[in-house]
Design a protein around this motif. Structure first.
Motif, PDB file in Angstrom:
ATOM      1  N   PRO A  84      -7.170   8.293  66.934  1.00  0.00           N
ATOM      2  CA  PRO A  84      -7.330   6.992  67.593  1.00  0.00           C
ATOM      3  C   PRO A  84      -6.350   5.939  67.086  1.00  0.00           C
ATOM      4  CG  PRO A  84      -9.449   7.880  66.889  1.00  0.00           C
ATOM      5  CD  PRO A  84      -8.396   8.746  66.265  1.00  0.00           C
ATOM      6  N   ALA A  85      -6.026   5.007  67.962  1.00  0.00           N
ATOM      7  CA  ALA A  85      -5.136   3.905  67.586  1.00  0.00           C
ATOM      8  C   ALA A  85      -5.892   2.817  66.831  1.00  0.00           C
ATOM      9  CB  ALA A  85      -4.480   3.322  68.834  1.00  0.00           C
ATOM     10  N   ASP A  86      -7.152   2.611  67.200  1.00  0.00           N
ATOM     11  CA  ASP A  86      -7.957   1.591  66.530  1.00  0.00           C
ATOM     12  C   ASP A  86      -8.099   1.931  65.044  1.00  0.00           C
ATOM     13  OD1 ASP A  86     -10.119  -0.663  66.637  1.00  0.00           O
ATOM     14  OD2 ASP A  86     -11.102   1.041  65.632  1.00  0.00           O
ATOM     15  N   PRO A  87      -7.812   0.987  64.148  1.00  0.00           N
ATOM     16  CA  PRO A  87      -7.805   1.288  62.706  1.00  0.00           C
ATOM     17  C   PRO A  87      -9.114   1.836  62.158  1.00  0.00           C
ATOM     18  CG  PRO A  87      -6.685  -0.790  63.114  1.00  0.00           C
ATOM     19  CD  PRO A  87      -7.339  -0.396  64.408  1.00  0.00           C
ATOM     20  N   ILE A  88     -10.252   1.289  62.595  1.00  0.00           N
ATOM     21  CA  ILE A  88     -11.541   1.758  62.090  1.00  0.00           C
ATOM     22  C   ILE A  88     -11.847   3.155  62.622  1.00  0.00           C
ATOM     23  CG2 ILE A  88     -14.025   1.376  62.051  1.00  0.00           C
ATOM     24  CD1 ILE A  88     -12.476  -0.553  60.291  1.00  0.00           C
ATOM     25  N   ALA A  89     -11.664   3.330  63.922  1.00  0.00           N
ATOM     26  CA  ALA A  89     -11.910   4.651  64.513  1.00  0.00           C
ATOM     27  C   ALA A  89     -10.977   5.685  63.908  1.00  0.00           C
ATOM     28  CB  ALA A  89     -11.726   4.580  66.030  1.00  0.00           C
ATOM     29  N   ARG A  90      -9.730   5.286  63.695  1.00  0.00           N
ATOM     30  CA  ARG A  90      -8.749   6.185  63.093  1.00  0.00           C
ATOM     31  C   ARG A  90      -9.192   6.618  61.699  1.00  0.00           C
ATOM     32  NH1 ARG A  90      -3.187   6.923  63.841  1.00  0.00           N
ATOM     33  NH2 ARG A  90      -2.057   7.599  61.961  1.00  0.00           N
ATOM     34  N   ALA A  91      -9.644   5.662  60.901  1.00  0.00           N
ATOM     35  CA  ALA A  91     -10.066   5.959  59.532  1.00  0.00           C
ATOM     36  C   ALA A  91     -11.256   6.916  59.515  1.00  0.00           C
ATOM     37  CB  ALA A  91     -10.409   4.670  58.794  1.00  0.00           C
ATOM     38  N   LYS A  92     -12.184   6.743  60.443  1.00  0.00           N
ATOM     39  CA  LYS A  92     -13.362   7.612  60.485  1.00  0.00           C
ATOM     40  C   LYS A  92     -12.993   9.036  60.879  1.00  0.00           C
ATOM     41  CE  LYS A  92     -16.828   4.029  61.305  1.00  0.00           C
ATOM     42  NZ  LYS A  92     -17.899   3.536  62.211  1.00  0.00           N
ATOM     43  N   VAL A  93     -12.117   9.162  61.870  1.00  0.00           N
ATOM     44  CA  VAL A  93     -11.663  10.484  62.287  1.00  0.00           C
ATOM     45  C   VAL A  93     -10.899  11.168  61.164  1.00  0.00           C
ATOM     46  CG1 VAL A  93     -10.057  11.691  63.824  1.00  0.00           C
ATOM     47  CG2 VAL A  93     -11.659  10.011  64.758  1.00  0.00           C
ATOM     48  N   LEU A  94     -10.012  10.427  60.515  1.00  0.00           N
ATOM     49  CA  LEU A  94      -9.214  11.007  59.437  1.00  0.00           C
ATOM     50  C   LEU A  94     -10.078  11.381  58.231  1.00  0.00           C
ATOM     51  CD1 LEU A  94      -5.978   8.811  59.540  1.00  0.00           C
ATOM     52  CD2 LEU A  94      -6.249  11.184  60.283  1.00  0.00           C
ATOM     53  N   ALA A  95     -11.144  10.619  57.994  1.00  0.00           N
ATOM     54  CA  ALA A  95     -12.034  10.942  56.869  1.00  0.00           C
ATOM     55  C   ALA A  95     -12.658  12.319  57.057  1.00  0.00           C
ATOM     56  CB  ALA A  95     -13.121   9.879  56.730  1.00  0.00           C
ATOM     57  N   VAL A  96     -13.100  12.607  58.281  1.00  0.00           N
ATOM     58  CA  VAL A  96     -13.682  13.921  58.565  1.00  0.00           C
ATOM     59  C   VAL A  96     -12.612  15.007  58.511  1.00  0.00           C
ATOM     60  CG1 VAL A  96     -14.758  15.336  60.356  1.00  0.00           C
ATOM     61  CG2 VAL A  96     -15.630  13.045  59.889  1.00  0.00           C
ATOM     62  N   ALA A  97     -11.475  14.735  59.152  1.00  0.00           N
ATOM     63  CA  ALA A  97     -10.403  15.731  59.196  1.00  0.00           C
ATOM     64  C   ALA A  97      -9.915  16.081  57.796  1.00  0.00           C
ATOM     65  CB  ALA A  97      -9.238  15.218  60.043  1.00  0.00           C
ATOM     66  N   HIS A  98      -9.737  15.070  56.968  1.00  0.00           N
ATOM     67  CA  HIS A  98      -9.263  15.336  55.603  1.00  0.00           C
ATOM     68  C   HIS A  98     -10.380  15.865  54.706  1.00  0.00           C
ATOM     69  CE1 HIS A  98      -5.116  14.081  55.906  1.00  0.00           C
ATOM     70  NE2 HIS A  98      -5.500  13.072  56.664  1.00  0.00           N
ATOM     71  N   GLY A  99     -11.624  15.619  55.089  1.00  0.00           N
ATOM     72  CA  GLY A  99     -12.724  16.247  54.363  1.00  0.00           C
ATOM     73  C   GLY A  99     -12.618  17.757  54.443  1.00  0.00           C
ATOM     74  N   THR A 144     -23.060  14.237  57.554  1.00  0.00           N
ATOM     75  CA  THR A 144     -23.567  12.856  57.497  1.00  0.00           C
ATOM     76  C   THR A 144     -22.584  11.849  58.087  1.00  0.00           C
ATOM     77  OG1 THR A 144     -22.612  12.294  55.313  1.00  0.00           O
ATOM     78  CG2 THR A 144     -24.736  13.443  55.336  1.00  0.00           C
ATOM     79  N   GLN A 145     -21.347  12.242  58.292  1.00  0.00           N
ATOM     80  CA  GLN A 145     -20.327  11.303  58.752  1.00  0.00           C
ATOM     81  C   GLN A 145     -20.260  11.174  60.269  1.00  0.00           C
ATOM     82  OE1 GLN A 145     -17.118  13.231  56.438  1.00  0.00           O
ATOM     83  NE2 GLN A 145     -16.771  11.247  55.470  1.00  0.00           N
ATOM     84  N   ILE A 146     -20.995  11.991  60.974  1.00  0.00           N
ATOM     85  CA  ILE A 146     -21.004  11.933  62.433  1.00  0.00           C
ATOM     86  C   ILE A 146     -22.426  11.668  62.912  1.00  0.00           C
ATOM     87  CG2 ILE A 146     -18.959  13.364  62.804  1.00  0.00           C
ATOM     88  CD1 ILE A 146     -20.695  15.776  63.008  1.00  0.00           C
ATOM     89  N   THR A 150     -23.024  12.142  70.459  1.00  0.00           N
ATOM     90  CA  THR A 150     -22.015  12.444  71.469  1.00  0.00           C
ATOM     91  C   THR A 150     -21.679  13.940  71.423  1.00  0.00           C
ATOM     92  OG1 THR A 150     -20.287  11.820  69.892  1.00  0.00           O
ATOM     93  CG2 THR A 150     -21.011  10.130  71.449  1.00  0.00           C
ATOM     94  N   PRO A 151     -21.095  14.476  72.490  1.00  0.00           N
ATOM     95  CA  PRO A 151     -20.788  15.909  72.495  1.00  0.00           C
ATOM     96  C   PRO A 151     -19.843  16.337  71.382  1.00  0.00           C
ATOM     97  CG  PRO A 151     -20.627  15.000  74.708  1.00  0.00           C
ATOM     98  CD  PRO A 151     -20.771  13.840  73.772  1.00  0.00           C
ATOM     99  N   PHE A 152     -18.920  15.444  71.034  1.00  0.00           N
ATOM    100  CA  PHE A 152     -17.964  15.743  69.981  1.00  0.00           C
ATOM    101  C   PHE A 152     -18.171  14.761  68.826  1.00  0.00           C
ATOM    102  CE2 PHE A 152     -16.268  17.408  73.936  1.00  0.00           C
ATOM    103  CZ  PHE A 152     -15.992  18.719  73.564  1.00  0.00           C
ATOM    104  N   ALA A 153     -17.388  14.915  67.783  1.00  0.00           N
ATOM    105  CA  ALA A 153     -17.649  14.155  66.557  1.00  0.00           C
ATOM    106  C   ALA A 153     -17.693  12.648  66.776  1.00  0.00           C
ATOM    107  CB  ALA A 153     -16.596  14.504  65.506  1.00  0.00           C
ATOM    108  N   PHE A 154     -16.789  12.139  67.607  1.00  0.00           N
ATOM    109  CA  PHE A 154     -16.707  10.693  67.793  1.00  0.00           C
ATOM    110  C   PHE A 154     -16.553  10.296  69.257  1.00  0.00           C
ATOM    111  CE2 PHE A 154     -15.287  11.415  63.413  1.00  0.00           C
ATOM    112  CZ  PHE A 154     -16.149  10.571  62.733  1.00  0.00           C
ATOM    113  N   ALA A 161     -10.767  15.339  64.340  1.00  0.00           N
ATOM    114  CA  ALA A 161     -11.946  15.705  63.547  1.00  0.00           C
ATOM    115  C   ALA A 161     -12.572  16.990  64.079  1.00  0.00           C
ATOM    116  CB  ALA A 161     -12.960  14.568  63.571  1.00  0.00           C
ATOM    117  N   ASP A 162     -12.695  17.085  65.385  1.00  0.00           N
ATOM    118  CA  ASP A 162     -13.317  18.261  65.994  1.00  0.00           C
ATOM    119  C   ASP A 162     -12.490  19.525  65.775  1.00  0.00           C
ATOM    120  OD1 ASP A 162     -15.571  16.882  67.615  1.00  0.00           O
ATOM    121  OD2 ASP A 162     -13.774  15.756  68.135  1.00  0.00           O
ATOM    122  N   ILE A 163     -11.172  19.389  65.885  1.00  0.00           N
ATOM    123  CA  ILE A 163     -10.290  20.533  65.664  1.00  0.00           C
ATOM    124  C   ILE A 163     -10.457  21.078  64.246  1.00  0.00           C
ATOM    125  CG2 ILE A 163      -7.854  21.169  65.379  1.00  0.00           C
ATOM    126  CD1 ILE A 163      -7.232  19.382  67.763  1.00  0.00           C
TER     127      ILE A 163
END
Length: 213
Positions: A84-99, A144-146, A150-154, A161-163
């Motif tokens: 995502p381009a939005d900074p908050i949404a981006r950070a949440k997606v990246l937190a899961v992906a990097h987890g 706990t992060q999702i 919704t059908p997918f993580a965010f 994150a889903d990938i």
């Protein structure tokens, strides 16, 4: 473009899924980790880490590390957007992906298992316990992060994150990790695999897939 990867590699799975979702054509080049292809001089010259995947662009540029490759893919082919381009949404997606990519995967890959057995004499059961322990520890956090609403993580479409989740859940299933503690992740995985582009990237659907464990 060429994607050097291994059918069962979760990092290769991530990149295949992203390219497929974006409709990007690429040639698959198999690097058989079980046979030691990644230690061959020709491959080490391409990727000195000996890891997979390696993405080679049409102009010969070589990209390594799946998360860096995924960032490049999303910046180059932005539709559909995976980060995502939005900074908050981006950070949440990246937190899961990097987890997945930073906390779980590094201690759950083939070279770690080989060292556990070869250098420390771990038995098959001990190696399995190792894999299950670190996967469970990481997946508990991601669960706990999702929200699960919704059908997918965010949202209603898969993103980075889903990938990362679907590829790691493949590995969890392979190592017989009980998944009843992760209903949100199980739902996301099922929804991801219902997407043809992601299912086509699944390890079992690769031309170099083998019927082994």
């Amino acid at each position: 473009m060429k994607l050097y990867g291994y059918w069962r590699s979760t990092t290769s799975f991530r990149v295949r899924a992203a390219l497929n979702l974006k409709g990007v054509a690429y040639e698959t080049v198999s690097v058989d980790l079980g046979a030691g292809d990644h230690h061959a001089a020709s491959y080490m010259a391409l990727n000195p880490s000996g890891g997979v995947p390696t993405f080679v662009l049409d102009d010969g540029t070589v990209l390594t590390q799946s998360m860096a490759i995924l960032d490049y893919i999303d910046a180059t082919w932005p539709d559909p957007q995976l980060i995502p381009a939005d900074p908050i949404a981006r950070a949440k997606v990246l937190a899961v992906a990097h987890g997945v990519a930073s906390d779980i995967h590094p201690v759950n890959n083939l070279r770690v298992i080989k060292v556990l057995g070869g250098e420390f004499g771990a038995t098959a059961d001990q190696k399995k316990d190792w894999m299950q322990h670190w996967m469970a520890e990481g997946l508990v956090v991601i669960e706990t992060q999702i929200s699960g609403d919704t059908p997918f993580a965010f949202g209603d479409a898969p993103n980075l994150a889903d990938i990362c989740i679907v590829s790691q859940m493949y590995n969890a299933d392979r190592w017989d990790l009980p998944l009843d503690r992760f209903p949100k992740l199980a739902k996301i995985t099922a929804n991801c695999l219902a997407v043809p582009a992601i299912m086509a990237a699944h390890p079992d659907n690769q031309p170099d897939a083998k019927d082994d464990t």
